[in-house]
Design a protein around this motif. Structure first.
Motif, PDB file in Angstrom:
ATOM      1  N   LEU A 101      -6.884  -2.125  -4.486  1.00  0.00           N
ATOM      2  CA  LEU A 101      -5.515  -2.637  -4.528  1.00  0.00           C
ATOM      3  C   LEU A 101      -4.639  -1.909  -5.550  1.00  0.00           C
ATOM      4  CD1 LEU A 101      -6.248  -6.473  -4.271  1.00  0.00           C
ATOM      5  CD2 LEU A 101      -5.714  -4.858  -2.428  1.00  0.00           C
ATOM      6  N   ASN A 113     -10.899  -0.033  -7.458  1.00  0.00           N
ATOM      7  CA  ASN A 113      -9.936  -1.093  -7.187  1.00  0.00           C
ATOM      8  C   ASN A 113      -9.074  -0.646  -6.007  1.00  0.00           C
ATOM      9  OD1 ASN A 113      -7.962  -3.025  -7.092  1.00  0.00           O
ATOM     10  ND2 ASN A 113      -7.220  -2.736  -9.185  1.00  0.00           N
ATOM     11  N   GLN A 163      -2.199   0.526  -7.078  1.00  0.00           N
ATOM     12  CA  GLN A 163      -1.130   1.297  -6.461  1.00  0.00           C
ATOM     13  C   GLN A 163      -0.406   2.150  -7.500  1.00  0.00           C
ATOM     14  OE1 GLN A 163       1.470  -1.377  -4.356  1.00  0.00           O
ATOM     15  NE2 GLN A 163       0.012  -1.699  -2.694  1.00  0.00           N
TER      16      GLN A 163
END
Length: 273
Positions: A140, A138, A142
């Motif tokens: 994205l 993934n 964070q």
């Protein structure tokens, strides 16, 4: 003769612990002085003044219950620890019970030791689960890395595990310092944190706490992007709600009640070091 350790015993205790567990002498000294505490170490004195065996009895806290964490048992090759340890523990349990301590915990090294401890009143009520999990990529995901202070880590730990058996902050400072020296990484966000080592294509999580499975997955995915490791081995308490029901049950912690039983359904026992 059994007595409490004194400062002059330090080098002998370092020798005992290094012979039993290995490790750098400076880190072993740090564990003895700052995690266990020299004032909390029982030693068995041989014919001379030099200790031939040791057992740490470290004060810990669970909610409003005072407890003792037994750890660091070690002896010279001439001392049969498998027969000495039960005798030491038996005397300690009586003594700490008389001092109004409520419980004692420890982590047996194997099934045979666990069976021996059951005869002293220890119960296998604090098991763990080991979960092997592939990590989906993934880009994205964070998270932050190695940004938590020890105090913030302890606060987050108590938020997720109110029944955590805790050490003082000074002891946890030493624990985290030694874990970092061994290569530990801390991944964290506002929704959880994890403590892990990277071993090739696998991350080994000593601890993972998060709001839910999705938040835990996000931490794993962020760690994958940092390390490239596609698999995670995660150690969870059996009573954790993360990935509920998944993983293989294994023994870890045992508890003895010194002044009557109390509920332990929310007890979290992970000393990390």
């Amino acid at each position: 003769m059994v007595r409490m350790a004194v400062a002059d015993d330090l080098q002998a205790l370092i020798d005992l612990r290094c012979a039993r567990y290995g490790g750098d002498r400076a880190q072993v000294a740090g564990w003895l002085q700052n995690v266990a505490g020299m004032d909390n170490i029982f030693v068995v004195q041989g014919d001379g003044q030099k200790p031939v065996a040791m057992l740490a009895a470290v004060p810990v806290q669970y909610a409003n219950h005072k407890g003792i964490w037994f750890c660091g048992a070690a002896a010279t090759q001439t001392v049969p620890m498998e027969t000495l340890l039960p005798r030491l523990l038996s005397g300690c349990l009586r003594a700490f019970g008389a001092k109004a301590y409520d419980f004692a915990v420890l982590a047996p090294e194997n099934t045979r030791e666990a069976q021996s401890l059951e005869t002293l009143g220890f119960k296998n009520l604090l098991p763990t689960r080991v979960l092997n999990k592939p990590i989906r990529r993934n880009l994205l995901a964070q998270a932050e890395f190695d940004s938590l202070t020890v105090r913030h880590l302890m606060e987050m730990r108590m938020r997720y595990q109110p029944g955590c058996i805790t050490l003082p902050e000074t002891a946890m400072n030493e624990v985290m310092t030694q874990l970092y020296r061994r290569g530990l990484t801390v991944v964290s966000s506002r929704r959880g944190y994890g403590l892990y080592y990277t071993k090739g294509d696998q991350m080994q999580f000593l601890e993972l706490q998060a709001d839910n499975d999705y938040c835990a997955d996000t931490l794993l995915q962020a760690a994958r992007e940092k390390t490239g490791a596609e698999q995670a081995q995660i150690l969870l308490a059996e009573n954790q709600t993360l990935y509920l029901g998944a993983g293989r049950r294994c023994g870890y912690g045992m508890i003895a009640f010194l002044r009557g039983e109390f509920p332990v359904t929310d007890v979290y026992f992970r000393m990390l070091l």
